[in-house]
Scaffold this active site. Structure first.
Site, PDB file in Angstrom:
ATOM      1  NE  ARG A 133      14.464  -0.261  -2.943  1.00 19.76           N
ATOM      2  CZ  ARG A 133      13.543  -0.290  -1.972  1.00 19.76           C
ATOM      3  NH1 ARG A 133      12.715  -1.329  -1.873  1.00 19.76           N
ATOM      4  NH2 ARG A 133      13.414   0.690  -1.126  1.00 19.76           N
TER       5      ARG A 133
ATOM      6  CG  HIS B 130       5.568   3.040   6.886  1.00 21.85           C
ATOM      7  ND1 HIS B 130       4.312   2.832   7.379  1.00 21.85           N
ATOM      8  CD2 HIS B 130       5.408   3.931   5.866  1.00 21.85           C
ATOM      9  CE1 HIS B 130       3.438   3.561   6.710  1.00 21.85           C
ATOM     10  NE2 HIS B 130       4.078   4.229   5.774  1.00 21.85           N
TER      11      HIS B 130
ATOM     12  N   GLY C 264      12.632  -2.773   1.883  1.00 20.03           N
ATOM     13  CA  GLY C 264      13.957  -2.996   1.327  1.00 20.03           C
ATOM     14  C   GLY C 264      13.994  -3.941   0.144  1.00 20.03           C
TER      15      GLY C 264
ATOM     16  N   PRO D 202       0.838  -1.209   0.000  1.00 19.45           N
ATOM     17  CG  PRO D 202       0.080  -0.976   2.202  1.00 19.45           C
ATOM     18  CD  PRO D 202       0.811  -1.905   1.280  1.00 19.45           C
TER      19      PRO D 202
ATOM     20  N   GLY E  26       0.380   5.449  -0.564  1.00 20.23           N
ATOM     21  CA  GLY E  26      -0.598   6.513  -0.727  1.00 20.23           C
ATOM     22  C   GLY E  26      -0.196   7.524  -1.795  1.00 20.23           C
TER      23      GLY E  26
ATOM     24  NE  ARG F 266      11.211   4.789  -0.276  1.00 16.27           N
ATOM     25  CZ  ARG F 266      11.449   4.486   1.013  1.00 16.27           C
ATOM     26  NH1 ARG F 266      11.782   3.252   1.359  1.00 16.27           N
ATOM     27  NH2 ARG F 266      11.353   5.411   1.948  1.00 16.27           N
TER      28      ARG F 266
ATOM     29  CB  SER G 195      -2.742   3.549   0.394  1.00 20.89           C
ATOM     30  OG  SER G 195      -2.759   4.563   1.379  1.00 20.89           O
TER      31      SER G 195
ATOM     32  CE  LYS H 143       2.749  -1.920   4.881  1.00 19.22           C
ATOM     33  NZ  LYS H 143       3.076  -0.527   5.163  1.00 19.22           N
TER      34      LYS H 143
ATOM     35  CB  THR I 182      -0.752   0.684   8.295  1.00 21.88           C
ATOM     36  OG1 THR I 182      -0.815  -0.003   7.043  1.00 21.88           O
ATOM     37  CG2 THR I 182       0.648   1.250   8.501  1.00 21.88           C
TER      38      THR I 182
ATOM     39  CD  GLN J 111      -2.870   1.463   4.626  1.00 19.74           C
ATOM     40  OE1 GLN J 111      -3.033   2.195   3.649  1.00 19.74           O
ATOM     41  NE2 GLN J 111      -2.797   1.927   5.863  1.00 19.74           N
TER      42      GLN J 111
ATOM     43  CE1 TYR K 108      -0.976   4.503   7.572  1.00 17.69           C
ATOM     44  CE2 TYR K 108      -1.656   5.583   5.542  1.00 17.69           C
ATOM     45  CZ  TYR K 108      -0.673   5.010   6.338  1.00 17.69           C
ATOM     46  OH  TYR K 108       0.612   4.953   5.879  1.00 17.69           O
TER      47      TYR K 108
HETATM   48  C1  LIG Z   1       5.633   7.115  -0.771  1.00 16.20           C
HETATM   49  C2  LIG Z   1       5.209   6.042   0.159  1.00 16.20           C
HETATM   50  C3  LIG Z   1       3.900   6.053   0.651  1.00 16.20           C
HETATM   51  C4  LIG Z   1       3.477   5.051   1.495  1.00 16.20           C
HETATM   52  N1  LIG Z   1       2.171   5.033   1.893  1.00 16.20           N
HETATM   53  C5  LIG Z   1       1.732   4.030   2.681  1.00 16.20           C
HETATM   54  C6  LIG Z   1       0.370   3.959   3.034  1.00 16.20           C
HETATM   55  O1  LIG Z   1      -0.441   4.762   2.625  1.00 16.20           O
HETATM   56  N2  LIG Z   1      -0.006   2.935   3.849  1.00 16.20           N
HETATM   57  C7  LIG Z   1       0.875   1.996   4.310  1.00 16.20           C
HETATM   58  O2  LIG Z   1       0.487   1.099   5.061  1.00 16.20           O
HETATM   59  N3  LIG Z   1       2.167   2.051   3.967  1.00 16.20           N
HETATM   60  C8  LIG Z   1       2.609   3.012   3.156  1.00 16.20           C
HETATM   61  N4  LIG Z   1       3.918   3.033   2.775  1.00 16.20           N
HETATM   62  C9  LIG Z   1       4.809   1.943   3.202  1.00 16.20           C
HETATM   63  C10 LIG Z   1       4.774   0.777   2.201  1.00 16.20           C
HETATM   64  O3  LIG Z   1       3.560   0.091   2.269  1.00 16.20           O
HETATM   65  C11 LIG Z   1       5.906  -0.219   2.498  1.00 16.20           C
HETATM   66  O4  LIG Z   1       5.853  -0.610   3.839  1.00 16.20           O
HETATM   67  C12 LIG Z   1       7.276   0.382   2.195  1.00 16.20           C
HETATM   68  O5  LIG Z   1       7.250   1.065   0.960  1.00 16.20           O
HETATM   69  C13 LIG Z   1       8.333  -0.713   2.147  1.00 16.20           C
HETATM   70  O6  LIG Z   1       9.601  -0.158   1.994  1.00 16.20           O
HETATM   71  P1  LIG Z   1      10.368  -0.142   0.574  1.00 16.20           P
HETATM   72  O7  LIG Z   1       9.473   0.519  -0.395  1.00 16.20           O
HETATM   73  O8  LIG Z   1      11.608   0.633   0.845  1.00 16.20           O
HETATM   74  O9  LIG Z   1      10.645  -1.571   0.213  1.00 16.20           O
HETATM   75  C14 LIG Z   1       4.375   4.027   1.916  1.00 16.20           C
HETATM   76  C15 LIG Z   1       5.676   4.032   1.425  1.00 16.20           C
HETATM   77  C16 LIG Z   1       6.099   5.013   0.546  1.00 16.20           C
HETATM   78  C17 LIG Z   1       7.490   4.937  -0.003  1.00 16.20           C
END
Ligand SMILES: Cc1cc2nc3c(=O)[nH]c(=O)nc-3n(C[C@H](O)[C@H](O)[C@H](O)COP(=O)(O)O)c2cc1C
Length: 389
Positions: free
Chosen positions: A319, A284, A317, A99, A101, A339, A128, A260, A178, A150, A152
Site C-alpha cells: 500500500r 491473491h 498487501g 493483473p 480482472g 488494489r 489479466s 503467480k 496464476t 497474466q 488463467y
Molecule cells: C478485484 C481484483 C481482481 C483480481 N483479478 C486478478 C486476475 O484476474 N488475475 C490474477 O492473477 N490476479 C488477480 N487479482 C490478484 C492481484 O493480481 C494481486 O495478487 C492482489 O491484488 C494483491 O493483493 P493487494 O491488492 O491486496 O495488494 C485480483 C485482485 C483483485 C483485488
C-alpha cells in the site's frame, strides 16, 4: 542521471502556490474508504472483499507492518537510481501493476485507462485474462510500452494456446501464470450480494473475442450470450492441472514465464525444476485461501529456497512506499501493486492510476534515501527488524 521519483513532492508543493492540491489523497491507504463512499456496493465489494472473514488480507498488512525499517545515516544518497532489471527487462523502478480482472466495474475506460497510466509512468502493465477489454485493444492503447500477460489457465488447450498467440502477437513480453485460482474461493462480500460480474458477461472479453473459444459454441456470442457465459464458466479454470502440465506453456511461450501464487518454498523449488523464470509470492490479496500464510511471511522463505535460480516478485498487501522497501529487503526483485491502483482508477480514471504510481514511487524513493540507500540493490534482511506494532 536517473529519475528522482521523490521530486513529485516538490511538484505538489509548487502547485500549491497557485492554490492547487492533489485531487486524491497522497496516503494511499485512504483510497479504499473513499472508493467505498463513491461506488456501488457490488463493485467495491468485489475489489475490496477477500476470502472468508478477511483474515488473510489483514495478515498481509500485519506482516508488512510488523517489519520495521532500521535507517542508516551518512551514506551519500544524493544521487539515487531506482531502476531494476527484472526478467531481462530494464525497468525504471522495481514495480509493475498487478493483473486485476474486470476493471470496467470500476471505471468506463477500464483496462485502457490503467494501461495508459502504466505506459505514461513506464511501469509494466500486467493484463489479466479476465479483463473487460480484449488483449489487442489494450496493446493498441500502450504503444510500445512494457506489458505482461497474466494467464488463467483454461481447461481447453486450444483456448490457452490461442491466448498465448494473441498475447505474443500483441507485444506482451512476460507470461504470468496464476496458479492459486483453480476454483473461485468463498467470498462472503460477493456471496451476500450474489454479485459475480462474469455471469453478466463482464470480464469475459478475451474469451468472447477468441476464435478457439467461439469454436466451442453452437451460436455466436451475441445470439446466445447465456450459452457463452456457461461455456466460459465451464472452462475458465482447471483444478486438475499438475506440475508436468507446465511443459505445454513452455512449448507455447518463448519469453519468460512466472508462476503467480507461490507461497511454499517447495513449490518455488518445483518452479525451478520446471524451468520457470520466476515466481510471484502472492496469496491473491487474501482472496483465495482464508487463513493462509501472509505473503510477506512467505517471501523470505521462498527467496532463500531459490536463491538466484529464478526471479522472485511479490504482491499482496503493498500500500505504501515503505511496503515496497520491505518487500525488496525480504528478497523480492520487484513488487506488483494491486488494489490501490484500482481505487485510483475508480476515483479518477487514468489520472488516478498515475497519481497512485507516482505517490508510491515517490514515497519509496524517499524511504530509500532516508534509510541510507541509493539503489534498491543494496537492500537486504539486515535493514529490517521484527517488532509488534
Ligand atoms: C478485484 C481484483 C481482481 C483480481 N483479478 C486478478 C486476475 O484476474 N488475475 C490474477 O492473477 N490476479 C488477480 N487479482 C490478484 C492481484 O493480481 C494481486 O495478487 C492482489 O491484488 C494483491 O493483493 P493487494 O491488492 O491486496 O495488494 C485480483 C485482485 C483483485 C483485488
Amino acid at each position: 542521471m536517473a529519475k528522482h521519483w521523490a521530486d513529485f513532492q516538490y511538484e505538489i508543493y509548487l502547485n500549491g502556490m497557485t492554490g492547487t492540491v492533489p485531487r486524491l489523497p497522497t496516503d494511499l491507504t485512504r483510497l479504499e474508504e473513499l472508493t467505498e463512499q463513491r461506488l456501488g456496493p457490488g463493485p467495491v465489494g468485489y475489489v475490496a472483499g477477500s476470502a472468508g472473514d478477511g483474515s488473510t488480507a489483514r495478515a498481509n498488512r500485519a506482516a508488512l507492518q510488523g517489519r520495521r525499517i532500521v535507517p542508516r545515516m551518512l551514506r551519500d544518497v544524493q544521487e539515487r537510481d531506482l531502476s531494476a532489471e527484472v526478467l531481462g527487462r530494464a525497468l525504471p523502478a522495481p514495480l509493475a501493476l498487478a493483473p486485476i480482472g474486470v476493471l470496467s466495474i470500476m471505471h468506463p475506460e477500464a483496462e485502457t485507462a490503467a494501461a495508459r497510466a502504466a505506459a505514461a509512468q513506464e511501469v509494466p502493465f500486467v493484463l489479466s485474462s479476465a479483463s473487460s477489454t480484449p488483449i489487442e485493444r489494450v496493446a493498441e492503447a500502450m504503444g510500445d510500452a512494457e506489458r505482461w500477460f497474466q494467464l488463467y489457465w483454461a481447461k481447453d488447450r486450444e483456448v490457452t494456446r490461442s491466448f498465448l498467440n494473441r498475447a505474443k502477437a500483441s507485444g506482451f513480453s512476460v507470461l504470468v501464470v496464476t496458479l492459486d485460482t483453480p476454483l473461485l474461493a468463498w467470498r462472503p462480500r460477493d456471496l451476500d450480494q450474489a454479485y459475480l460480474p462474469f455471469l453478466h458477461g463482464v470480464g469475459t472479453a478475451n474469451y468472447f473475442s477468441d476464435p478457439a473459444f467461439q469454436a466451442g459454441l453452437t451460436k455466436p456470442v451475441h445470439e446466445d450470450p447465456n450459452a457463452a457465459v456457461l461455456h466460459f464458466v465451464g472452462m475458465f479454470a482447471d483444478p486438475g492441472k499438475t506440475w508436468p502440465d507446465l511443459a505445454f506453456l513452455r512449448e507455447n511461450w518463448d519469453g519468460p514465464i512466472v508462476l503467480k501464487g507461490i507461497v511454499h518454498p517447495d513449490d518455488a523449488r518445483l518452479a525451478v525444476d520446471a524451468g520457470m523464470d520466476g515466481v510471484v509470492v502472492s496469496n491473491h490479496g487474501g482472496r483465495q485461501v482464508a487463513g493462509s500464510i501472509a505473503a510477506a511471511d512467505a517471501l523470505p522463505r521462498v527467496a532463500e529456497a531459490v536463491g538466484d535460480r529464478l526471479t522472485v516478485l511479490f504482491d499482496s498487501g503493498v500500500r505504501t512506499g515503505d511496503d515496497v522497501f520491505k518487500a525488496l529487503a525480504l528478497g523480492a526483485r520487484a513488487v506488483l501493486l494491486g488494489r490501490p491502483y484500482v481505487y485510483g482508477l475508480a476515483l479518477d480514471g487514468q489520472a488516478g492510476v498515475e497519481h497512485v504510481i507516482r505517490c508510491l514511487l515517490a514515497e519509496f524513493d524517499l524511504t530509500l534515501a532516508l534509510s541510507g540507500h541509493a539503489t534498491p540493490g543494496s537492500l537486504g534482511p539486515a535493514d529490517l527488524v521484527e517488532q509488534s506494532v
